[in-house]
Write a protein that holds these residues in place. Structure first.
Motif, short mmCIF file in Angstrom:
data_model
loop_
_atom_site.label_atom_id
_atom_site.label_comp_id
_atom_site.label_asym_id
_atom_site.label_seq_id
_atom_site.Cartn_x
_atom_site.Cartn_y
_atom_site.Cartn_z
N LEU A 151 12.10 44.46 18.14
CA LEU A 151 11.38 43.19 18.33
C LEU A 151 9.91 43.42 18.66
CD1 LEU A 151 13.84 40.85 20.23
CD2 LEU A 151 12.72 40.39 18.05
N GLY A 152 9.62 44.36 19.54
CA GLY A 152 8.24 44.64 19.91
C GLY A 152 7.40 45.07 18.72
N ILE A 153 8.00 45.89 17.85
CA ILE A 153 7.30 46.33 16.63
C ILE A 153 7.02 45.13 15.74
CG2 ILE A 153 7.59 47.65 14.49
CD1 ILE A 153 9.14 49.72 16.21
N MET A 154 8.01 44.24 15.57
CA MET A 154 7.82 43.06 14.74
C MET A 154 6.69 42.19 15.29
SD MET A 154 10.15 39.69 14.11
CE MET A 154 9.79 39.26 15.78
N LEU A 155 6.70 41.98 16.59
CA LEU A 155 5.69 41.12 17.22
C LEU A 155 4.29 41.74 17.08
CD1 LEU A 155 7.70 39.95 20.32
CD2 LEU A 155 7.11 38.60 18.28
N SER A 156 4.18 43.07 17.20
CA SER A 156 2.87 43.70 17.05
C SER A 156 2.41 43.66 15.60
CB SER A 156 2.85 45.11 17.61
OG SER A 156 3.74 45.94 16.89
N GLN A 157 3.36 43.74 14.64
CA GLN A 157 3.01 43.61 13.22
C GLN A 157 2.48 42.21 12.95
OE1 GLN A 157 6.72 44.48 11.22
NE2 GLN A 157 6.24 46.65 10.99
N GLU A 158 3.14 41.23 13.57
CA GLU A 158 2.74 39.82 13.39
C GLU A 158 1.30 39.59 13.86
OE1 GLU A 158 5.08 36.78 15.50
OE2 GLU A 158 6.13 36.57 13.59
N LYS A 159 0.95 40.16 15.02
CA LYS A 159 -0.39 39.98 15.57
C LYS A 159 -1.44 40.68 14.72
CE LYS A 159 1.08 39.22 20.27
NZ LYS A 159 1.22 39.74 21.60
N GLY A 160 -1.07 41.82 14.17
CA GLY A 160 -2.01 42.59 13.34
C GLY A 160 -2.10 42.07 11.92
N HIS A 161 -1.26 41.15 11.57
CA HIS A 161 -1.17 40.65 10.19
C HIS A 161 -2.00 39.44 9.96
CE1 HIS A 161 1.08 39.57 6.42
NE2 HIS A 161 0.94 40.87 6.31
#
Length: 161
Positions: A151-161
């Motif tokens: 989940l943390g990886i997904m959330l950080s991808q979302e912010k960087g996207h």
């Protein structure tokens, strides 16, 4: 020589790898989850839609299929999140190689709860039912069986996207 023999014997008992997908469906800061109706939460926990990749099926196709099979709802693939190896022993002698995907349900209502289930589960348990619902992302640390691991990886991808 004895150490080599022991190492070989250890490899013989290695669990089989089973290729699976797991779905992170996010809407309005909520994650789509489910809990089993007739099995204690202490045995199954809170889960996300997930399941095995069929022969000839891409992981992306499996994620979309599993989301529909486990929730009765359609979603759209946003991106791949990552891969996790999850050892299911002692419950089952296997390691789930899970490919995680972020999906979207644009018209979702995060206050809704609905029944779903399978008539013939993949583990021969017969019919099982569960309730789908939306958990606030801030509470998703309680997911069972390592499902919250990316989940943390997904959330950080979302912010960087």
């Amino acid at each position: 020589m004895r150490c080599k023999e022991q190492a070989v014997k250890k490899n013989v008992g290695m669990p089989r790898e089973v290729h699976k997908v797991a779905c992170y469906v996010v809407h309005d800061e909520h994650l789509l989850v489910f809990t089993h109706d007739d099995v204690p939460i202490t045995m199954t926990g809170v889960q996300v839609p997930a399941g095995s990749i069929r022969a000839g099926e891409s992981p992306e196709e499996a994620a979309i299929r599993e989301l529909f099979e486990e929730t009765g709802r359609h979603g759209y693939l946003i991106r791949g999140v990552g891969i996790q190896h999850y050892d299911l022993r002692p419950a089952r002698d296997e390691v789930a190689v899970r490919q995680y995907f972020q999906l979207s349900m644009p018209d979702a209502d995060v206050t809704e709860r609905w029944p779903a289930g399978e008539h013939d589960s993949s583990h021969g348990e017969g019919s099982i039912s569960w309730t789908c619902w939306w958990m606030p992302l801030a509470n998703a640390h309680v997911l069972a069986a390592g499902f919250g691991g990316l989940l943390g990886i997904m959330l950080s991808q979302e912010k960087g996207h």
